[in-house]
Design a protein around this motif. Structure first.
Motif, PDB file in Angstrom:
ATOM      1  N   ASP A   8      -3.129  13.921   7.920  1.00 18.34           N
ATOM      2  CA  ASP A   8      -2.005  13.153   7.380  1.00 18.34           C
ATOM      3  C   ASP A   8      -0.831  13.120   8.358  1.00 18.34           C
ATOM      4  O   ASP A   8      -0.211  12.079   8.552  1.00 18.34           O
ATOM      5  N   GLN A   9      -0.541  14.250   8.981  1.00 16.87           N
ATOM      6  CA  GLN A   9       0.592  14.338   9.898  1.00 16.87           C
ATOM      7  C   GLN A   9       0.346  13.594  11.212  1.00 16.87           C
ATOM      8  O   GLN A   9       1.289  13.175  11.868  1.00 16.87           O
ATOM      9  N   ASN A  10      -0.910  13.446  11.604  1.00 21.81           N
ATOM     10  CA  ASN A  10      -1.237  12.867  12.905  1.00 21.81           C
ATOM     11  C   ASN A  10      -2.040  11.579  12.799  1.00 21.81           C
ATOM     12  O   ASN A  10      -2.698  11.176  13.760  1.00 21.81           O
ATOM     13  N   LYS A  11      -1.993  10.930  11.661  1.00 26.62           N
ATOM     14  CA  LYS A  11      -2.812   9.748  11.399  1.00 26.62           C
ATOM     15  C   LYS A  11      -2.633   8.673  12.473  1.00 26.62           C
ATOM     16  O   LYS A  11      -3.604   8.120  12.981  1.00 26.62           O
ATOM     17  N   ASP A  12      -1.389   8.380  12.835  1.00 32.05           N
ATOM     18  CA  ASP A  12      -1.130   7.326  13.826  1.00 32.05           C
ATOM     19  C   ASP A  12      -1.693   7.687  15.192  1.00 32.05           C
ATOM     20  O   ASP A  12      -2.297   6.845  15.862  1.00 32.05           O
ATOM     21  N   LYS A  13      -1.499   8.928  15.617  1.00 30.28           N
ATOM     22  CA  LYS A  13      -2.012   9.365  16.918  1.00 30.28           C
ATOM     23  C   LYS A  13      -3.540   9.347  16.943  1.00 30.28           C
ATOM     24  O   LYS A  13      -4.150   8.959  17.937  1.00 30.28           O
ATOM     25  N   ILE A  14      -4.142   9.776  15.856  1.00 29.63           N
ATOM     26  CA  ILE A  14      -5.607   9.800  15.773  1.00 29.63           C
ATOM     27  C   ILE A  14      -6.141   8.378  15.829  1.00 29.63           C
ATOM     28  O   ILE A  14      -7.099   8.089  16.555  1.00 29.63           O
ATOM     29  N   GLU A  15      -5.541   7.479  15.067  1.00 29.95           N
ATOM     30  CA  GLU A  15      -5.988   6.085  15.067  1.00 29.95           C
ATOM     31  C   GLU A  15      -5.824   5.457  16.449  1.00 29.95           C
ATOM     32  O   GLU A  15      -6.709   4.737  16.922  1.00 29.95           O
ATOM     33  N   GLU A  16      -4.716   5.749  17.109  1.00 26.28           N
ATOM     34  CA  GLU A  16      -4.474   5.226  18.461  1.00 26.28           C
ATOM     35  C   GLU A  16      -5.532   5.749  19.435  1.00 26.28           C
ATOM     36  O   GLU A  16      -6.057   5.002  20.264  1.00 26.28           O
ATOM     37  N   THR A  17      -5.860   7.010  19.323  1.00 31.06           N
ATOM     38  CA  THR A  17      -6.861   7.621  20.193  1.00 31.06           C
ATOM     39  C   THR A  17      -8.241   7.008  19.963  1.00 31.06           C
ATOM     40  O   THR A  17      -8.971   6.733  20.915  1.00 31.06           O
ATOM     41  N   LEU A  18      -8.589   6.780  18.710  1.00 29.55           N
ATOM     42  CA  LEU A  18      -9.892   6.189  18.395  1.00 29.55           C
ATOM     43  C   LEU A  18     -10.018   4.760  18.910  1.00 29.55           C
ATOM     44  O   LEU A  18     -11.123   4.271  19.104  1.00 29.55           O
ATOM     45  N   LYS A  19      -8.903   4.090  19.137  1.00 25.21           N
ATOM     46  CA  LYS A  19      -8.927   2.708  19.619  1.00 25.21           C
ATOM     47  C   LYS A  19      -8.680   2.615  21.133  1.00 25.21           C
ATOM     48  O   LYS A  19      -8.450   1.548  21.659  1.00 25.21           O
ATOM     49  N   SER A  20      -8.770   3.717  21.846  1.00 26.44           N
ATOM     50  CA  SER A  20      -8.475   3.741  23.277  1.00 26.44           C
ATOM     51  C   SER A  20      -9.691   3.384  24.125  1.00 26.44           C
ATOM     52  O   SER A  20     -10.830   3.392  23.649  1.00 26.44           O
ATOM     53  N   ASP A  21      -9.429   3.062  25.394  1.00 28.87           N
ATOM     54  CA  ASP A  21     -10.503   2.790  26.351  1.00 28.87           C
ATOM     55  C   ASP A  21     -11.405   4.010  26.512  1.00 28.87           C
ATOM     56  O   ASP A  21     -12.629   3.887  26.611  1.00 28.87           O
TER      57      ASP A  21
END
Length: 71
Positions: free
Chosen positions: A15-28
């Motif tokens: 919950d605290q890192n949702k945005d960072k996790i989503e960004e990482t999953l969408k990375s090159d």
């Protein structure tokens, strides 16, 4: 510390890192890693499964790949 505590800590972390996790999953980098892992897994399953399911294996692989990375 019980299993419930560990699960709750995991949920809180997500919950605290949702945005960072989503960004990482969408990375090159995630795309490259996921392609390699999914290709290896699909190739392994194709070696042990009947040839008649190769198309289904590819479909599952592509479906998972569409959820990870940027392509």
């Amino acid at each position: 510390m019980g299993i419930d505590d560990i699960v709750n800590q995991g949920k809180a972390f997500l919950d605290q890192n949702k945005d960072k996790i989503e960004e990482t999953l969408k990375s090159d980098q995630a795309e490259d890693v996921s392609d390699n892992v999914l290709d290896a897994a699909a190739d392994f399953v194709k070696k042990i499964a009947p040839d008649s399911v190769d198309e289904q294996i590819d479909g599952v692989r592509d479906n998972i790949d569409s959820k990870i990375g940027n392509e």
